[in-house]
Design a protein around this motif. Sequence first.
Motif, PDB file in Angstrom:
ATOM      1  N   SER A  97      -6.313   3.425  17.121  1.00  9.30           N
ATOM      2  CA  SER A  97      -5.428   2.404  17.690  1.00  9.30           C
ATOM      3  C   SER A  97      -4.167   2.186  16.868  1.00  9.30           C
ATOM      4  CB  SER A  97      -6.186   1.082  17.835  1.00  9.30           C
ATOM      5  OG  SER A  97      -6.498   0.543  16.556  1.00  9.30           O
ATOM      6  N   TRP A  98      -4.092   2.752  15.661  1.00  8.27           N
ATOM      7  CA  TRP A  98      -2.911   2.510  14.823  1.00  8.27           C
ATOM      8  C   TRP A  98      -1.637   3.018  15.474  1.00  8.27           C
ATOM      9  CZ3 TRP A  98       0.484   6.150  13.086  1.00  8.27           C
ATOM     10  CH2 TRP A  98       0.069   7.478  13.035  1.00  8.27           C
ATOM     11  N   GLU A  99      -1.748   3.958  16.416  1.00  5.90           N
ATOM     12  CA  GLU A  99      -0.577   4.512  17.082  1.00  5.90           C
ATOM     13  C   GLU A  99      -0.132   3.676  18.280  1.00  5.90           C
ATOM     14  OE1 GLU A  99      -0.331   9.003  17.218  1.00  5.90           O
ATOM     15  OE2 GLU A  99      -2.516   8.733  17.086  1.00  5.90           O
ATOM     16  N   THR A 100      -0.892   2.642  18.653  1.00  2.00           N
ATOM     17  CA  THR A 100      -0.578   1.846  19.835  1.00  2.00           C
ATOM     18  C   THR A 100       0.444   0.761  19.510  1.00  2.00           C
ATOM     19  OG1 THR A 100      -2.415   0.312  19.418  1.00  2.00           O
ATOM     20  CG2 THR A 100      -2.885   2.272  20.758  1.00  2.00           C
ATOM     21  N   CYS A 101       1.047   0.206  20.558  1.00  2.00           N
ATOM     22  CA  CYS A 101       2.091  -0.811  20.374  1.00  2.00           C
ATOM     23  C   CYS A 101       1.648  -2.030  19.557  1.00  2.00           C
ATOM     24  CB  CYS A 101       2.609  -1.260  21.742  1.00  2.00           C
ATOM     25  SG  CYS A 101       3.551   0.015  22.626  1.00  2.00           S
ATOM     26  N   PRO A 102       0.434  -2.577  19.767  1.00  2.00           N
ATOM     27  CA  PRO A 102       0.046  -3.766  18.994  1.00  2.00           C
ATOM     28  C   PRO A 102      -0.020  -3.548  17.485  1.00  2.00           C
ATOM     29  CG  PRO A 102      -1.350  -3.530  20.917  1.00  2.00           C
ATOM     30  CD  PRO A 102      -0.556  -2.268  20.818  1.00  2.00           C
ATOM     31  N   CYS A 103      -0.048  -2.267  17.043  1.00  2.00           N
ATOM     32  CA  CYS A 103      -0.109  -1.982  15.612  1.00  2.00           C
ATOM     33  C   CYS A 103       1.257  -1.661  15.023  1.00  2.00           C
ATOM     34  CB  CYS A 103      -1.065  -0.809  15.353  1.00  2.00           C
ATOM     35  SG  CYS A 103      -2.818  -1.250  15.485  1.00  2.00           S
ATOM     36  N   THR A 104       2.317  -1.729  15.826  1.00  5.08           N
ATOM     37  CA  THR A 104       3.655  -1.434  15.322  1.00  5.08           C
ATOM     38  C   THR A 104       4.017  -2.357  14.164  1.00  5.08           C
ATOM     39  OG1 THR A 104       4.379  -0.741  17.530  1.00  5.08           O
ATOM     40  CG2 THR A 104       6.094  -1.232  15.919  1.00  5.08           C
ATOM     41  N   GLY A 105       4.382  -1.767  13.051  1.00  2.00           N
ATOM     42  CA  GLY A 105       4.742  -2.557  11.872  1.00  2.00           C
ATOM     43  C   GLY A 105       3.568  -2.970  11.016  1.00  2.00           C
ATOM     44  N   PHE A 106       2.356  -2.946  11.574  1.00  2.00           N
ATOM     45  CA  PHE A 106       1.157  -3.315  10.823  1.00  2.00           C
ATOM     46  C   PHE A 106       0.400  -2.094  10.289  1.00  2.00           C
ATOM     47  CE2 PHE A 106       1.286  -7.288  13.511  1.00  2.00           C
ATOM     48  CZ  PHE A 106       1.526  -8.149  12.466  1.00  2.00           C
ATOM     49  N   ALA A 107       0.576  -0.941  10.909  1.00  2.00           N
ATOM     50  CA  ALA A 107      -0.149   0.261  10.481  1.00  2.00           C
ATOM     51  C   ALA A 107       0.518   0.858   9.233  1.00  2.00           C
ATOM     52  CB  ALA A 107      -0.147   1.299  11.607  1.00  2.00           C
ATOM     53  N   TYR A 108      -0.233   1.364   8.328  1.00  2.00           N
ATOM     54  CA  TYR A 108      -1.658   1.181   8.101  1.00  2.00           C
ATOM     55  C   TYR A 108      -1.827  -0.125   7.353  1.00  2.00           C
ATOM     56  CZ  TYR A 108      -1.830   6.242   8.990  1.00  2.00           C
ATOM     57  OH  TYR A 108      -1.711   7.494   9.538  1.00  2.00           O
ATOM     58  N   GLY A 109      -2.663  -1.035   7.883  1.00  2.00           N
ATOM     59  CA  GLY A 109      -2.690  -2.369   7.314  1.00  2.00           C
ATOM     60  C   GLY A 109      -4.059  -2.851   6.905  1.00  2.00           C
ATOM     61  N   GLU A 110      -4.093  -4.130   6.534  1.00  2.00           N
ATOM     62  CA  GLU A 110      -5.334  -4.797   6.171  1.00  2.00           C
ATOM     63  C   GLU A 110      -5.219  -6.271   6.541  1.00  2.00           C
ATOM     64  OE1 GLU A 110      -5.678  -3.848   2.079  1.00  2.00           O
ATOM     65  OE2 GLU A 110      -3.929  -5.023   1.453  1.00  2.00           O
ATOM     66  N   SER A 111      -6.357  -6.875   6.839  1.00  2.00           N
ATOM     67  CA  SER A 111      -6.388  -8.257   7.319  1.00  2.00           C
ATOM     68  C   SER A 111      -7.352  -9.098   6.498  1.00  2.00           C
ATOM     69  CB  SER A 111      -6.802  -8.304   8.794  1.00  2.00           C
ATOM     70  OG  SER A 111      -5.839  -7.714   9.619  1.00  2.00           O
ATOM     71  N   GLY A 112      -7.036 -10.394   6.436  1.00  2.00           N
ATOM     72  CA  GLY A 112      -7.894 -11.335   5.743  1.00  2.00           C
ATOM     73  C   GLY A 112      -7.231 -12.697   5.670  1.00  2.00           C
ATOM     74  N   GLN A 113      -7.758 -13.556   4.820  1.00  2.00           N
ATOM     75  CA  GLN A 113      -7.188 -14.877   4.596  1.00  2.00           C
ATOM     76  C   GLN A 113      -6.170 -14.762   3.462  1.00  2.00           C
ATOM     77  OE1 GLN A 113      -8.200 -17.415   6.790  1.00  2.00           O
ATOM     78  NE2 GLN A 113      -9.149 -15.590   7.684  1.00  2.00           N
ATOM     79  N   LEU A 114      -4.927 -15.178   3.744  1.00  2.00           N
ATOM     80  CA  LEU A 114      -3.815 -14.880   2.833  1.00  2.00           C
ATOM     81  C   LEU A 114      -3.074 -16.143   2.416  1.00  2.00           C
ATOM     82  CD1 LEU A 114      -2.128 -12.442   1.641  1.00  2.00           C
ATOM     83  CD2 LEU A 114      -0.674 -12.689   3.675  1.00  2.00           C
ATOM     84  N   ASP A 115      -2.701 -16.208   1.126  1.00  2.00           N
ATOM     85  CA  ASP A 115      -1.891 -17.306   0.589  1.00  2.00           C
ATOM     86  C   ASP A 115      -0.637 -16.751  -0.084  1.00  2.00           C
ATOM     87  OD1 ASP A 115      -3.790 -19.108   1.395  1.00  2.00           O
ATOM     88  OD2 ASP A 115      -4.534 -19.570  -0.623  1.00  2.00           O
ATOM     89  N   LEU A 116       0.406 -17.584  -0.117  1.00  2.00           N
ATOM     90  CA  LEU A 116       1.588 -17.313  -0.926  1.00  2.00           C
ATOM     91  C   LEU A 116       1.541 -18.278  -2.101  1.00  2.00           C
ATOM     92  CD1 LEU A 116       4.366 -16.056  -1.507  1.00  2.00           C
ATOM     93  CD2 LEU A 116       5.371 -17.730   0.063  1.00  2.00           C
ATOM     94  N   VAL A 117       1.584 -17.733  -3.329  1.00  2.00           N
ATOM     95  CA  VAL A 117       1.395 -18.539  -4.534  1.00  2.00           C
ATOM     96  C   VAL A 117       2.635 -18.465  -5.410  1.00  2.00           C
ATOM     97  CG1 VAL A 117      -0.060 -18.929  -6.555  1.00  2.00           C
ATOM     98  CG2 VAL A 117      -1.071 -18.032  -4.443  1.00  2.00           C
ATOM     99  N   ARG A 118       3.109 -19.623  -5.873  1.00  2.00           N
ATOM    100  CA  ARG A 118       4.228 -19.704  -6.816  1.00  2.00           C
ATOM    101  C   ARG A 118       3.682 -20.047  -8.198  1.00  2.00           C
ATOM    102  NH1 ARG A 118       8.457 -24.111  -4.873  1.00  2.00           N
ATOM    103  NH2 ARG A 118       9.683 -23.260  -6.613  1.00  2.00           N
ATOM    104  N   SER A 119       4.197 -19.339  -9.207  1.00  2.00           N
ATOM    105  CA  SER A 119       3.792 -19.620 -10.583  1.00  2.00           C
ATOM    106  C   SER A 119       5.028 -19.697 -11.481  1.00  2.00           C
ATOM    107  CB  SER A 119       2.850 -18.535 -11.113  1.00  2.00           C
ATOM    108  OG  SER A 119       1.665 -18.481 -10.349  1.00  2.00           O
ATOM    109  N   THR A 120       4.965 -20.570 -12.460  1.00  2.00           N
ATOM    110  CA  THR A 120       6.011 -20.700 -13.476  1.00  2.00           C
ATOM    111  C   THR A 120       5.360 -20.736 -14.844  1.00  2.00           C
ATOM    112  OG1 THR A 120       7.389 -21.986 -11.946  1.00  2.00           O
ATOM    113  CG2 THR A 120       7.958 -22.075 -14.273  1.00  2.00           C
ATOM    114  N   ARG A 121       5.830 -19.844 -15.729  1.00  2.00           N
ATOM    115  CA  ARG A 121       5.274 -19.747 -17.089  1.00  2.00           C
ATOM    116  C   ARG A 121       3.760 -19.538 -17.055  1.00  2.00           C
ATOM    117  NH1 ARG A 121       8.972 -24.022 -17.324  1.00  2.00           N
ATOM    118  NH2 ARG A 121      10.853 -23.551 -18.534  1.00  2.00           N
TER     119      ARG A 121
END
Length: 279
Positions: A78-102
Amino acid sequence: MERPRLPIWLGWAVFSLLFAGTVVSSKPHAQLPGLTPAKLASSMIREEQKITVNGIPEVWRLEWKTPPKSSCGPEDDSWETCPCTGFAYGESGQLDLVRSTRGREVERLELTPLFGNDSPNQGAATLQRSEPQEKGLQEGGSDAYLARVRARPSVRIMRFGDYNHDGNPTEFFLQTGVEPCGKILGIVVGVTLARRHLHAFGTTLHPDKPLVMQKREWKALLKASGPITVVDWPCGDHRSDTETDLALSATNGRIQAVRRVFGCTETGKRGHLLRKRAL
């Protein structure tokens, strides 16, 4: 002289305790063979970039909460199909953006809720891990090809820019979905002079509602030196009998967007304005 014997009940108790201890201590290794706590923590960091915010050096990380699973991967046709455009080859899960200083975490933003029904895995965030290459089409999911894919450098996700034109390149585009067929959708995440906490960017009219646009539309806004208009969905695309465009502007940190819908003529050209709405 005979050795003193333990009572039967005491022998079974000792054996049970030893057996229980063995099970508990071996369980982590059964789940994560060869993966030490340090390696596990490192594997959960998808990407790390240095950035300066208000003159202060920071480190931003894309961090998985749990080990991610393959999504639109090379082992899946399915990686060649339209719903995977930009995501292939990818991975999924629970994701956070973390900021750190020093070396100290100062802020964390959950990114998973920002991925909607247009992403490959509902209820999870999906990031491209490595880009498909032409050889993949020929070799399919062979073990040798899968090994080479896993050995490739990861695709960089956080590419900072000044999308809202407040003079500070402290935000980046994040793909959150795909429209038919292969139109990459996403948001911009970061901080601004007026709003110094991590957030998904909205418009002046709806600052708390993430503005979702195609990647090329965000790119056009980033490069614009004034108000621009971009075609969002042209006449005839997937047999559409309307054409939609976006009137965009970004000045001093304020993003404005108006969606306009036009009818299409019999020759497939743009016709009269049917309606418009500020986003």
